[in-house]
Design an enzyme around this catalytic site. Structure first.
Site, PDB file in Angstrom:
ATOM      1  N   GLN A   2       0.819  -1.212   0.000  1.00  0.00           N
ATOM      2  CA  GLN A   2       0.000   0.000   0.000  1.00  0.00           C
ATOM      3  C   GLN A   2       0.853   1.263   0.000  1.00  0.00           C
ATOM      4  OE1 GLN A   2      -1.856   1.227   3.889  1.00  0.00           O
ATOM      5  NE2 GLN A   2      -3.715   0.580   2.832  1.00  0.00           N
ATOM      6  N   HIS A  37      -0.034  -4.175   3.441  1.00  0.00           N
ATOM      7  CA  HIS A  37      -1.409  -4.211   3.940  1.00  0.00           C
ATOM      8  C   HIS A  37      -1.673  -5.614   4.497  1.00  0.00           C
ATOM      9  CE1 HIS A  37      -5.997  -3.347   3.245  1.00  0.00           C
ATOM     10  NE2 HIS A  37      -5.794  -4.128   4.268  1.00  0.00           N
ATOM     11  N   PHE A  59      -4.286  -3.290  13.728  1.00  0.00           N
ATOM     12  CA  PHE A  59      -4.224  -3.628  12.292  1.00  0.00           C
ATOM     13  C   PHE A  59      -3.664  -5.038  12.107  1.00  0.00           C
ATOM     14  CE2 PHE A  59      -2.078  -2.189   8.044  1.00  0.00           C
ATOM     15  CZ  PHE A  59      -3.118  -2.714   7.290  1.00  0.00           C
ATOM     16  N   HIS A 105      -6.167  -7.656  13.078  1.00  0.00           N
ATOM     17  CA  HIS A 105      -7.179  -7.814  12.033  1.00  0.00           C
ATOM     18  C   HIS A 105      -6.633  -8.679  10.884  1.00  0.00           C
ATOM     19  CE1 HIS A 105     -10.290  -6.655   9.112  1.00  0.00           C
ATOM     20  NE2 HIS A 105      -9.304  -6.435   8.274  1.00  0.00           N
ATOM     21  N   GLU A 106      -5.426  -8.378  10.433  1.00  0.00           N
ATOM     22  CA  GLU A 106      -4.852  -9.120   9.301  1.00  0.00           C
ATOM     23  C   GLU A 106      -4.613 -10.580   9.663  1.00  0.00           C
ATOM     24  OE1 GLU A 106      -4.475  -8.018   6.043  1.00  0.00           O
ATOM     25  OE2 GLU A 106      -5.673  -6.390   6.861  1.00  0.00           O
ATOM     26  N   LYS A 164      -8.298 -12.295  10.247  1.00  0.00           N
ATOM     27  CA  LYS A 164      -9.107 -12.428   9.022  1.00  0.00           C
ATOM     28  C   LYS A 164      -8.395 -13.280   7.968  1.00  0.00           C
ATOM     29  CE  LYS A 164     -11.518  -9.704   5.490  1.00  0.00           C
ATOM     30  NZ  LYS A 164     -11.870  -8.338   5.049  1.00  0.00           N
ATOM     31  N   HIS A 165      -7.101 -13.049   7.757  1.00  0.00           N
ATOM     32  CA  HIS A 165      -6.401 -13.701   6.645  1.00  0.00           C
ATOM     33  C   HIS A 165      -5.385 -14.750   7.115  1.00  0.00           C
ATOM     34  CE1 HIS A 165      -8.103 -10.773   3.840  1.00  0.00           C
ATOM     35  NE2 HIS A 165      -7.755  -9.810   4.674  1.00  0.00           N
TER      36      HIS A 165
HETATM   37  P1  AMP Z   1      -9.398  -1.639   2.094  1.00  0.00           P
HETATM   38  O1  AMP Z   1     -10.227  -2.676   1.404  1.00  0.00           O
HETATM   39  O2  AMP Z   1      -8.112  -1.368   1.400  1.00  0.00           O
HETATM   40  O3  AMP Z   1     -10.173  -0.388   2.420  1.00  0.00           O
HETATM   41  O4  AMP Z   1      -8.932  -2.240   3.487  1.00  0.00           O
HETATM   42  C1  AMP Z   1      -9.643  -3.224   4.224  1.00  0.00           C
HETATM   43  C2  AMP Z   1      -9.591  -2.885   5.686  1.00  0.00           C
HETATM   44  O5  AMP Z   1      -8.248  -2.626   6.114  1.00  0.00           O
HETATM   45  C3  AMP Z   1     -10.368  -1.635   5.992  1.00  0.00           C
HETATM   46  O6  AMP Z   1     -11.016  -1.798   7.246  1.00  0.00           O
HETATM   47  C4  AMP Z   1      -9.304  -0.574   6.037  1.00  0.00           C
HETATM   48  O7  AMP Z   1      -9.707   0.517   6.805  1.00  0.00           O
HETATM   49  C5  AMP Z   1      -8.166  -1.340   6.672  1.00  0.00           C
HETATM   50  N1  AMP Z   1      -6.839  -0.786   6.331  1.00  0.00           N
HETATM   51  C6  AMP Z   1      -6.286  -0.693   5.117  1.00  0.00           C
HETATM   52  N2  AMP Z   1      -5.053  -0.157   5.175  1.00  0.00           N
HETATM   53  C7  AMP Z   1      -4.824   0.108   6.476  1.00  0.00           C
HETATM   54  C8  AMP Z   1      -3.743   0.656   7.199  1.00  0.00           C
HETATM   55  N3  AMP Z   1      -2.606   1.038   6.600  1.00  0.00           N
HETATM   56  N4  AMP Z   1      -3.874   0.786   8.518  1.00  0.00           N
HETATM   57  C9  AMP Z   1      -5.006   0.397   9.152  1.00  0.00           C
HETATM   58  N5  AMP Z   1      -6.049  -0.139   8.557  1.00  0.00           N
HETATM   59  C10 AMP Z   1      -5.979  -0.293   7.233  1.00  0.00           C
END
Ligand code: AMP
Length: 199
Positions: free
Chosen positions: A7, A34, A84, A87-88, A91-92
């Site tokens: 990203q 990301h 963050f 979450h990653e 989820k993944h």
């Molecule tokens: P996106 O589909 O790219 O909007 O991202 C999926 C999820 O990840 C959303 O909840 C975003 O807000 C979150 N997200 C994406 N990039 C970041 C980041 N650098 N830091 C924190 N959350 C992120």
């Protein structure tokens, strides 16, 4: 297989949603991670595969400073990254836990980011984060030529509605270590000329 998603922080931040820098400071002007997303050959992906394997920061204590630098949170309010990364992983990451444990998962993503060196691939082709527009096909070929594999580019829009380079997707084998050609590409929403904002 899996997809490594990198990203551009400038494109996360100059949008309507805006961003908050991590509590550890403004990230470097470089592509951050990301996530590493296990997926099927058809592009679909499983999610939230094991609620019994929650993220545990103690398992990646040795990677933490590298994570802060290379996997920065930009969500508001400002955080230290744990939200963050949680979450990653949940989820993944849990969807490839049979191959990569927590430490292996984060280490694999960090290794890929270092290996592909996307900003260098672009700047060496004269494509710089200077707020100007570049052709999508030149961006793709610059990455193809140095990384060796075709990326998929995701765009978003800035507050003025300009299409810009937001995320770069590269496909990886199941071990998370080797790049492969992507079996499918989703339909893109970039224009043929896209902005590369500064950060
Ligand atoms: P996106 O589909 O790219 O909007 O991202 C999926 C999820 O990840 C959303 O909840 C975003 O807000 C979150 N997200 C994406 N990039 C970041 C980041 N650098 N830091 C924190 N959350 C992120």
């Amino acid at each position: 297989m899996a997809t490594a998603v990198m990203q551009w922080p400038g494109s996360y931040c100059d949008t309507k949603q805006s961003c908050c820098y991590p509590t550890t400071g403004k990230p470097a002007a470089d592509f951050g991670i990301h996530g590493l997303w296990p997926n099927y050959q058809d592009g679909k992906y499983p999610q939230n595969c094991d609620s019994k394997n929650p993220f545990n920061p103690d398992k990646i204590a040795d990677l933490r400073s590298s994570m802060q630098k290379n996997w920065p949170t930009l969500a508001c309010p400002s955080g230290n990254g744990v939200g963050f990364w949680t979450h990653e992983w949940e989820k993944h990451g849990t969807c490839s836990e049979s191959v990569l444990d927590q430490h292996g998962y984060f280490q694999a993503a960090l290794g890929l980011q270092k290996q592909v060196n996307l900003l260098q691939a672009l700047t060496s082709a004269g494509i710089n984060p200077d707020g100007r527009s570049y052709s999508l096909s030149n961006i793709k070929s610059a990455i193809q030529e140095t990384v060796g594999f075709t990326p998929w580019i995701e765009c978003n829009t800035d507050t003025s509605g300009n299409s810009q380079l937001y995320q770069i997707y590269l496909c990886v084998d199941t071990t998370g270590k080797n790049l492969i050609e992507c079996p499918v590409f989703p339909r893109g929403k970039c224009g043929s000329e896209i902005e590369f904002p500064s950060f």
